[in-house]
Write a protein that holds these residues in place. Sequence first.
Motif, PDB file in Angstrom:
ATOM      1  N   VAL A  62       0.848  -1.183   0.000  1.00 37.59           N
ATOM      2  CA  VAL A  62       0.000   0.000   0.000  1.00 37.59           C
ATOM      3  C   VAL A  62       0.885   1.234   0.000  1.00 37.59           C
ATOM      4  N   ASP A  63       0.337   2.308  -0.492  1.00 36.85           N
ATOM      5  CA  ASP A  63       1.027   3.595  -0.436  1.00 36.85           C
ATOM      6  C   ASP A  63       0.667   4.277   0.868  1.00 36.85           C
ATOM      7  N   ILE A  64       1.677   4.675   1.587  1.00 38.93           N
ATOM      8  CA  ILE A  64       1.491   5.350   2.881  1.00 38.93           C
ATOM      9  C   ILE A  64       1.986   6.776   2.751  1.00 38.93           C
ATOM     10  N   PRO A  79       6.101   2.099  -1.734  1.00 37.81           N
ATOM     11  CA  PRO A  79       4.967   1.314  -1.232  1.00 37.81           C
ATOM     12  C   PRO A  79       5.421   0.393  -0.088  1.00 37.81           C
ATOM     13  N   LEU A  80       4.588   0.281   0.924  1.00 32.81           N
ATOM     14  CA  LEU A  80       4.926  -0.486   2.123  1.00 32.81           C
ATOM     15  C   LEU A  80       4.250  -1.840   2.082  1.00 32.81           C
ATOM     16  N   GLU A  81       5.044  -2.892   2.300  1.00 29.57           N
ATOM     17  CA  GLU A  81       4.474  -4.232   2.337  1.00 29.57           C
ATOM     18  C   GLU A  81       3.848  -4.453   3.709  1.00 29.57           C
ATOM     19  N   ILE A  82       2.588  -4.877   3.708  1.00 26.86           N
ATOM     20  CA  ILE A  82       1.842  -5.018   4.956  1.00 26.86           C
ATOM     21  C   ILE A  82       1.257  -6.413   5.094  1.00 26.86           C
ATOM     22  N   VAL A  83       0.809  -6.717   6.303  1.00 24.74           N
ATOM     23  CA  VAL A  83       0.109  -7.965   6.601  1.00 24.74           C
ATOM     24  C   VAL A  83      -1.234  -7.579   7.202  1.00 24.74           C
ATOM     25  N   ALA A  84      -2.332  -7.964   6.546  1.00 22.77           N
ATOM     26  CA  ALA A  84      -3.681  -7.665   7.024  1.00 22.77           C
ATOM     27  C   ALA A  84      -4.251  -8.907   7.709  1.00 22.77           C
TER      28      ALA A  84
END
Length: 576
Positions: free
Chosen positions: A535-537, A543-548
Motif C-alpha cells: 500500500v502507499d502510505i 509502497p509499504l508491504e503489509i500484513v492484514a
Amino acid sequence: MQVLLRGDWRQRLRLISGLILFAFATTHFLNHALALFDLQAMYEVQQWRWIVTRSWPGTIILAAALVTHIVLALDKLSDRATLRLPAWEFIQLALGLAIPFLLLPHIVNTRFARDVFGVNDTYLYELARLWPDSAVLQSTLLLLVWIHGCMGIHFWLRLYAPYRKFQPLLLLIAIVIPIAALGGFMVGGRAVAQMIADPKTFDEVKQLSHWPSPDNADRLAAMRLIVRLVFAAMLTAALGLLVWPSIQRRYWPHFIINYVGAGSANCTFGPTLLEISRMNGIPHASVCGGRARCSTCRVRVEEGIDAIPPATFPEAVTLASIGAPQNVRLACQVRPRGPMTVTRLLRPSTASPADVDEAERGSEGIEKPLAAFVLDLRDFTRLSQKKMPHDIVFMLNEVFAAAGSAIAVHDGWIDKFIGDGLLAVFGEKHGIEIGCRQALRAARDIDLALDHINAKMEAEFGRPLRVGIGIEAGPLLMGRIGYGPNVDMTVIGSAVNVASRLEAVAKDKGAQVVISREVARLAGWTPAPDLLSKVDIRGVSEPLEIVAIPRGRDLPASLLASMEDLDERVTGRAAF
C-alpha cells in the motif's frame, strides 16, 4: 547502584549510621523471636551477639552510629525551612524524634546499668523487669524503631530498580520480623513472670542478675530522666534553629519566584526552591525527599540563573547522570537569592520511582527502536450521535480498560489517549523483537476481550463494538515534551505516523489488525501470501508491504507459543 550513593557527606553518614543501627535492631528482634521456640536458645544467641556488640570495637561502632544518627537528624531538622512535608517524610521524621525518648532510657537500664552497677542484663533480667508493667512501652519502642528503619530503607532503595522486583518479598519479611519479635517478647515475658511468681525463685533471679539495689535503682531512674531531658533540650534547640530564621525572614528583602503554569511565590533567601514550593502549596515532585538522589524535583531556569549559586558536588553528580543542560537544576539543592522564573520538568501527580529510571535514561531525549501500536474504535461518531454523553464515556472506559490491561500484561505502556483511540509502545524493556511479539499478543487479547464487552453492551448499542489496530516498528525518539506542568515522557517518530496510517488501512481492507512486513519479520513470523499486500502510505516514499489480519485471534498458535517461550527466557518468568 550509583544513585544509592548520591548525597553530601552528612547524608551518607546518616545513611551509614542508620544501616548500622538497623542491622543491630534486626538481629536483636530476631533474638526476641527465638523465645517462641526455646528460652535457652534465646539466651545462648544473646551471648553470641554480645561477642560482637559488647566488644570494644562493637561498642564504639554502635555508640558512634547512635550519636551520629541523632545529631545529624537534629541538624537536618534545624536546617529545614518548613515542616510542610509529604506524608511519608513527616511520619518518618515524627517517628525518628519519638524514638530517643524511649530508646535512651532503655540503654540506661541495660548497658549503662551493666557498666556502672554490674547488672547482668540478660534476657532473664530484662524480661523479669519489663513484663508486664512496661510491656506496652517496650513494644511501642520496638515498633517505632522497626517502622522508622523500614521506611528509611524503603525510600532509599526504591530508587534502585532491582529492589522493586523483590519488594513484595521484602515487605513480607518486614511484617513477619516485628510480629515474631513481639510474640517472642510476650511468650518469654509470661514464662519469666510465672517463674518469679515464686519469691524464692525471684530472689535467685536477682542474685544471678545482680539486680540493682534500691539506691542504684533510684540513680538509674534519675539517669533515665536526665537522658530524656538532654534529648528534649537538643530537640528544642533544633526547633529553635528552625523557627528563628523564619522569624528573621519576615524582615529580609522579598522577591518573586514565578512557576510556569503554576503561579508565583513570594519568598526570601534561605529556603531551597523545593521548600519554597511546599511553603506556598505548589505541587513539586520529589521522590527521594530532597536528598539530591533522584532528580525528579529538577526545574529548568527560564530567567534568573544568576540568582542561584553554582551546583554543589552532590547536585552536579545527579545532574550529570541525566545529561542535564546548564539551565536545569535540582529544586531541593537550589537556594534562590533573587527573582526567578522556573519550569518544573516532572508532573508532581505522576512522579514515582519509575520516573527516576526514565530520568537516568536521559531527560533530554534518546532514540530507541520500538514498536508503535495504534488502536481506534470503529464507528465512534455514529455511536456517539445516538447515545447520552455518560453512556459514551462508559463505553470508552470499558474499551480502554480492556485494551490497557492487555497492553500492560505484555509490558507495553500507553503513551497517550487520543479521543476514541490510543497510542501504545512495546519493546522498551526487552528490545524491539520481543516488543513486536508482545504487541501482537496484546492485539489478540484485545480481540478476545471485546467478546466479553459486546456480550454486555451489544444490546444497548445495537451493534458490536469493533476496533482497528495498526502496528509499525522503527526508531522512535523518547523524551519529555510539553509546556509547564504538562510535561510528560512521550514518543515521536515515523513509526508512530505509519502505525496510525496502518490503522486506517485496516478499515479499508476490512481487517482488525494491519502490521508492516517488518513487524512480522521481527516477531519471527512468515505470514501466508494471501495476507500480504503493498500500500502507499503518506509520508513514505516507497509502497509499504503489509500484513492484514482479519482478527487478532487469527494469529497462528505457533507464533503465540514461540512468543511466550521467548518472553519467559528473556524476562525470567519461567513457569514453576
